[in-house]
Design an enzyme around this catalytic site. Structure first.
Site, PDB file in Angstrom:
ATOM      1  N   ASP A  49       3.159   1.556  -7.024  1.00  0.00           N
ATOM      2  CA  ASP A  49       2.073   2.343  -6.640  1.00  0.00           C
ATOM      3  C   ASP A  49       2.466   3.813  -6.891  1.00  0.00           C
ATOM      4  O   ASP A  49       1.449   4.650  -6.964  1.00  0.00           O
ATOM      5  CB  ASP A  49       1.759   1.897  -5.436  1.00  0.00           C
TER       6      ASP A  49
ATOM      7  N   GLY B 175       6.669  -5.267  -1.776  1.00  0.00           N
ATOM      8  CA  GLY B 175       6.215  -5.737  -3.117  1.00  0.00           C
ATOM      9  C   GLY B 175       7.386  -5.621  -4.121  1.00  0.00           C
ATOM     10  O   GLY B 175       8.135  -4.624  -3.972  1.00  0.00           O
TER      11      GLY B 175
ATOM     12  N   ASP C 224       3.303   5.908  -4.606  1.00  0.00           N
ATOM     13  CA  ASP C 224       2.553   6.350  -3.110  1.00  0.00           C
ATOM     14  C   ASP C 224       3.453   7.016  -2.237  1.00  0.00           C
ATOM     15  O   ASP C 224       2.916   6.884  -1.142  1.00  0.00           O
ATOM     16  CB  ASP C 224       1.344   5.511  -2.731  1.00  0.00           C
TER      17      ASP C 224
ATOM     18  N   ASP D  73       6.716   2.334   1.159  1.00  0.00           N
ATOM     19  CA  ASP D  73       6.637   3.315   2.450  1.00  0.00           C
ATOM     20  C   ASP D  73       6.548   2.346   3.705  1.00  0.00           C
ATOM     21  O   ASP D  73       7.431   2.763   4.690  1.00  0.00           O
ATOM     22  CB  ASP D  73       5.181   4.001   2.405  1.00  0.00           C
TER      23      ASP D  73
ATOM     24  N   ARG E 166      -2.757  -0.276  -4.130  1.00  0.00           N
ATOM     25  CA  ARG E 166      -3.121  -0.194  -2.881  1.00  0.00           C
ATOM     26  C   ARG E 166      -4.203   0.817  -2.373  1.00  0.00           C
ATOM     27  O   ARG E 166      -5.238   1.079  -3.034  1.00  0.00           O
ATOM     28  CB  ARG E 166      -1.825  -0.032  -1.920  1.00  0.00           C
TER      29      ARG E 166
ATOM     30  N   ARG F 216       7.862  -9.835   3.359  1.00  0.00           N
ATOM     31  CA  ARG F 216       7.320  -8.938   4.409  1.00  0.00           C
ATOM     32  C   ARG F 216       7.666  -9.688   5.759  1.00  0.00           C
ATOM     33  O   ARG F 216       7.496 -10.951   5.843  1.00  0.00           O
ATOM     34  CB  ARG F 216       5.636  -8.794   4.002  1.00  0.00           C
TER      35      ARG F 216
ATOM     36  N   THR G 258       8.357   1.002  -5.462  1.00  0.00           N
ATOM     37  CA  THR G 258       6.985   0.352  -5.651  1.00  0.00           C
ATOM     38  C   THR G 258       6.317   0.880  -6.703  1.00  0.00           C
ATOM     39  O   THR G 258       6.642   1.587  -7.200  1.00  0.00           O
ATOM     40  CB  THR G 258       6.183   0.802  -4.314  1.00  0.00           C
TER      41      THR G 258
HETATM   42  P1  ATP Z   1       4.794  -2.124  -1.103  1.00  0.00           P
HETATM   43  O1  ATP Z   1       4.080  -0.653  -1.420  1.00  0.00           O
HETATM   44  O2  ATP Z   1       5.066  -2.483  -2.513  1.00  0.00           O
HETATM   45  O3  ATP Z   1       3.701  -2.846  -0.471  1.00  0.00           O
HETATM   46  P2  ATP Z   1       6.205  -1.668   1.426  1.00  0.00           P
HETATM   47  O4  ATP Z   1       7.292  -1.416   1.660  1.00  0.00           O
HETATM   48  O5  ATP Z   1       5.184  -0.509   1.884  1.00  0.00           O
HETATM   49  O6  ATP Z   1       5.900  -2.173  -0.105  1.00  0.00           O
HETATM   50  P3  ATP Z   1       5.025  -3.120   3.552  1.00  0.00           P
HETATM   51  O7  ATP Z   1       4.655  -4.743   3.614  1.00  0.00           O
HETATM   52  O8  ATP Z   1       4.177  -2.520   4.089  1.00  0.00           O
HETATM   53  O9  ATP Z   1       5.538  -3.094   2.033  1.00  0.00           O
HETATM   54  O10 ATP Z   1       6.368  -3.185   4.406  1.00  0.00           O
HETATM   55  C1  ATP Z   1       7.472  -3.985   4.140  1.00  0.00           C
HETATM   56  C2  ATP Z   1       8.125  -4.512   5.475  1.00  0.00           C
HETATM   57  O11 ATP Z   1       8.590  -3.391   6.188  1.00  0.00           O
HETATM   58  C3  ATP Z   1       7.157  -5.241   6.562  1.00  0.00           C
HETATM   59  O12 ATP Z   1       7.060  -6.516   6.351  1.00  0.00           O
HETATM   60  C4  ATP Z   1       8.040  -4.859   7.809  1.00  0.00           C
HETATM   61  O13 ATP Z   1       9.136  -5.796   7.968  1.00  0.00           O
HETATM   62  C5  ATP Z   1       8.842  -3.328   7.547  1.00  0.00           C
HETATM   63  N1  ATP Z   1       7.874  -2.529   8.146  1.00  0.00           N
HETATM   64  C6  ATP Z   1       6.907  -1.870   7.855  1.00  0.00           C
HETATM   65  N2  ATP Z   1       6.101  -1.085   8.810  1.00  0.00           N
HETATM   66  C7  ATP Z   1       7.200  -1.041   9.938  1.00  0.00           C
HETATM   67  C8  ATP Z   1       6.950  -0.700  11.104  1.00  0.00           C
HETATM   68  N3  ATP Z   1       6.167   0.357  11.710  1.00  0.00           N
HETATM   69  N4  ATP Z   1       8.191  -0.995  12.127  1.00  0.00           N
HETATM   70  C9  ATP Z   1       9.034  -1.810  11.652  1.00  0.00           C
HETATM   71  N5  ATP Z   1       9.058  -2.677  10.419  1.00  0.00           N
HETATM   72  C10 ATP Z   1       8.131  -2.198   9.582  1.00  0.00           C
END
Ligand code: ATP
Length: 327
Positions: free
Chosen positions: A132, A14, A134, A106, A176, A75, A130
């Site tokens: 959040d 995000g 978190d 994360d 979230r 994503r 983020t």
């Molecule tokens: P936010 O907290 O704002 O949602 P975020 O980084 O947690 O941000 P996610 O959608 O969970 O957002 O993760 C972003 C991208 O990171 C995913 O679309 C994916 O490409 C990559 N990713 C997440 N988990 C994994 C994993 N276990 N292995 C490989 N890539 C991953």
């Protein structure tokens, strides 16, 4: 480790206000230290499909005050697969990128860790981005401060209507699975109750509270509900309350994506700039697979493995304090 000549930088997950300040911080610190910088557009998706763009010092002019991310974010399902990550690695090699800074939540840091476990020769540094807040291992994440200010501003406005009409408002905020935004903004707005995913059974407590509140004829009630709250969210709780307390005039407001946007606060600009600067310092110090964060006001490096494994918890004392202050 061989001298780093070219750094790649991306934003993932995000968007959050302050990401641009971090991009600027990384870009200018790297250039100052004689490196080239490549912006990887659209997060990991752009790494897989080669969305690379050269960043010069002037490329990041006038972005400090802008919300969102100039590199775009995404994503990527493909990055979750070994084939996708192999394609990303081959692209980085082809482009001559020998280190990467990832700004994201994360999930993004998990992706960085998985990649680094498979490919050792391209160091990754993470920056927590983020709204959040978190992420384990850092007291601060980029965008959290601005998002809180946005929520406080919106809730103050809703409070005007709530008290003019003697209404009970359920206001759902982002976060979230975490209640950090809800807890802090609930305290900042003097919410009568704060419902967060980390605590079970709060709805019953809320009903007790409403019973007493009505007897004391409180002129308005603001209940902050975190989006990940376990009993169904603001609409579901509002329905229950409407059924059991006909005397209350109940309304629901979901603040939604306004919480993600807007100009970053001064605090987010300074903190994100600092994390960008420190991410490059970490690479110069031969660090890899670490996140740059803040702990008790000091910059801190935390290994990805810890960031991902451990869960950050809300401060129960603050929830207790919020309860006391809302009598
Ligand atoms: P936010 O907290 O704002 O949602 P975020 O980084 O947690 O941000 P996610 O959608 O969970 O957002 O993760 C972003 C991208 O990171 C995913 O679309 C994916 O490409 C990559 N990713 C997440 N988990 C994994 C994993 N276990 N292995 C490989 N890539 C991953």
């Amino acid at each position: 480790m061989a001298k780093i000549k070219k750094i790649g930088i991306l934003t993932s997950g995000g968007d959050a206000p302050g990401m641009n300040a971090a991009i600027r911080g990384v870009t200018r610190t790297a250039i100052f230290n004689g490196m080239q910088v490549v912006g990887i557009r659209h997060g990991y998706h752009g790494m897989i499909f080669g969305h690379f763009t050269r960043l010069k010092a002037h490329s990041v002019s006038d972005i400090l005050a802008r919300g969102g991310t100039i590199l775009k974010t995404a994503r990527s399902k493909e990055f979750m697969t070994a084939e996708g990550r192999k394609q990303a690695y081959d692209n980085l090699k082809k482009e001559g990128i020998d280190a990467v800074v990832v700004i994201g939540g994360d999930g993004s840091l998990t992706g960085a860790r998985v990649f680094c476990d498979e490919y050792y020769d391209i160091p990754f540094i993470g920056i927590p981005g983020t709204i959040d807040n978190d992420i384990f291992g850092t007291d601060y994440t980029i965008g959290y401060d601005t998002a809180q200010n946005t929520v406080v501003d919106a809730v103050d406005k809703i409070r005007d209507t709530a008290s003019s009409h003697n209404r009970l408002f359920f206001i759902e905020v982002m976060g979230r699975d975490a209640g950090f935004i809800a807890l802090k903004t609930g305290i900042a707005c003097g919410a009568e109750a704060i419902l967060i995913p980390e605590v079970e059974g709060q709805v019953e407590g809320l009903k007790d509270y409403l019973e007493k509140g009505y007897k004391r004829k409180k002129s308005s009630n603001i209940i902050i509900v975190a989006e990940g709250e376990k009993s169904g969210g603001a609409f579901a709780i509002a329905e229950q309350v409407k059924e059991e307390f006909e005397e209350y005039s109940v309304r629901v407001s979901i603040l939604g994506h306004i919480q993600r946007g807007g100009k970053p606060s001064a605090y987010d600009r300074v903190s994100a700039s600092t994390l960008g600067y420190e991410a490059v310092q970490a690479l110069l110090d031969d660090q890899k697979s670490v996140m740059v964060g803040f702990h008790n006001g000091e910059v801190d490096l935390v290994p990805f493995r810890k960031v991902i494994k451990l869960k950050k918890s809300v401060d129960p004392q603050q929830l207790e304090m919020a309860d006391v202050l809302s009598i």
